[in-house]
Design an enzyme around this catalytic site. Structure first.
Site: not given
Ligand SMILES: [Zn+2]
Length: 414
Positions: A179, A223, A247, A281, A229, A241, A219-220
């Site tokens: 994606l 980065h 998780q 999304d 992630h 963070v 999301h990108e």
């Molecule tokens: Zn990613």
């Protein structure tokens, strides 16, 4: 029975990974393709002629954006409206103005961060000319991989604009169901930016159902501003963070709260609705304060994105009076057409697309010399042949498309 169970297991993995799962290429890109710049310790990575300054506490950071649209098929040449919808989404998501912020479970609301980062489409190009901040370019590439060809004009893509002043977003057709992917803040300047799949960009136009709210770019760009992630790309990994809970691994689709995994520290479980997870999304809605601080740090004095504080290319009054090239470079596009083979023919002809002409779902009409329609047939990418054995020997015309797009081809039946 065991075989059957295995079959369903394989099918369920396939159906998640191949057809529905978010697939961000950033980690693979960093491992295989990215090229890092090495800065000397005495020199900050800032354009030398720009006077650096520190960020002010919670000032709005403006990020000028240039969008490079690379298309092989017309559907990949996404509309201005689709592009602008994505910019609006970024401005909502990075400022906690997204309508679905209310979907953040109350246990996580207190961690939500308003990043005060604003995205604007560039009004001044690198040569100082007026621009729409959108470059459209036909490419002969049917699809691109993560080898960065889309970032170079001589490889079928479009060159980056000065990455000290612009966030470069390339929108194109990515192979392998990826994606999007992003460079990291210390990658080479000409590779700096994010790449997004054309049908997972914005929230209007023809989009993949799970990725139709523009969160791939949210999301990108996370980065691009140094975020990892949320699962730290490892089993119970570290994303560096503090306020994102550990998780076990990524989450897909739309889990319901609470969703605990083996390394959950309390009953709240995973923050699967974080923009840096892999959920759909419509299920993503939060950056945390920790993520906000990590991103904003890049813009501080000596940070790799500090130069953006003084980038003024979203203010059209900084442009000279020269209009830059039109955003639509369609003039460079080779003419798309159709040929038929064989011609003459006694039984079957095959439709051959030229320069990416999209035949799929097009209806072909075969007319005689008086204009009478004798054959109507819909063409699919799986079957492009037409049987003409019922026609008498002679001259015919094959018509496809309509309006200015209409093609008329002479056909001889033996
Ligand atoms: Zn990613």
């Amino acid at each position: 029975m065991r075989l059957l169970v295995l079959f369903f297991l394989v099918m369920s993995v396939l159906s998640v990974n191949t057809f529905g799962q978010r697939n961000c290429g950033s980690l693979e890109y960093q491992k295989k393709f990215a090229q890092h710049e090495t800065y000397s310790t005495s020199k900050s990575p800032i354009t030398d002629n720009i006077a650096a300054r520190d960020t002010l506490s919670d000032e709005t950071i403006n990020i000028p954006v240039v969008i490079h649209v690379l298309y092989n098929l017309n559907e990949q040449n996404i509309s201005d409206a689709q592009i602008l919808s994505q910019i609006n989404i970024l401005n909502e998501d990075y400022n906690r103005l997204n309508a679905d912020a209310t979907n953040t479970p109350s246990a996580f609301q207190k961690y939500a961060g308003k990043c005060n980062i604003h995205f604007c489409v560039a009004k001044v190009d690198p040569q100082g000319r007026q621009t729409k901040g959108i470059v459209r370019k036909y490419t002969s590439k049917v699809c691109f991989s993560m080898n960065d060809n889309m970032k170079f004009a001589n490889a079928g893509g479009d060159d980056a604009w000065d990455s000290k002043r612009y966030l470069n977003i390339w929108v194109c057709n990515l192979q392998s169901n990826v994606l999007g992917y992003s460079s990291l803040p210390n990658d080479r300047a000409e590779l700096d930016g994010v790449v997004i799949q054309y049908n997972a960009f914005g929230n209007t136009g023809s989009l993949r159902p799970q990725f139709n709210k523009g969160r791939t770019a949210t999301h990108e760009i996370g980065h691009w501003m140094g975020l990892l992630h949320i699962w730290g790309d490892n089993t119970c990994g570290n994303d560096y963070v503090d306020d994102t809970p550990p998780q076990t691994y990524y989450n897909g689709n739309c889990p319901s709260f609470p969703h605990k995994s083996q390394c959950s520290i309390n009953n709240n479980g995973d923050m699967f609705m974080n923009f840096m997870d892999y959920t759909n999304d419509e299920c993503m809605n939060i950056f945390t304060n920790g993520q906000k601080n990590k991103m904003r740090k890049l813009f501080a004095l000596n940070g790799p994105r500090n130069s953006f504080l003084l980038s003024n290319v979203c203010d059209s009054s900084n442009a000279n009076n020269i209009a830059g090239p039109s955003s639509n470079e369609a003039a460079n596009k080779p003419v798309q057409s159709v040929t038929i083979f064989p011609n003459p023919s006694s039984s079957t002809i095959n439709m051959i697309p030229v320069n990416g002409y999209d035949l799929n779902n097009n209806t072909v009409h075969i007319l005689d010399a008086t204009g009478k329609v004798l054959i109507n047939q819909k063409i699919f990418s799986s079957n492009r042949s037409i049987n003409i054995s019922s026609l008498k020997s002679g001259l015919y015309f094959l018509k496809i498309g309509s309006g200015s797009d209409q093609k008329m081809i002479k056909l001889i039946k033996n």
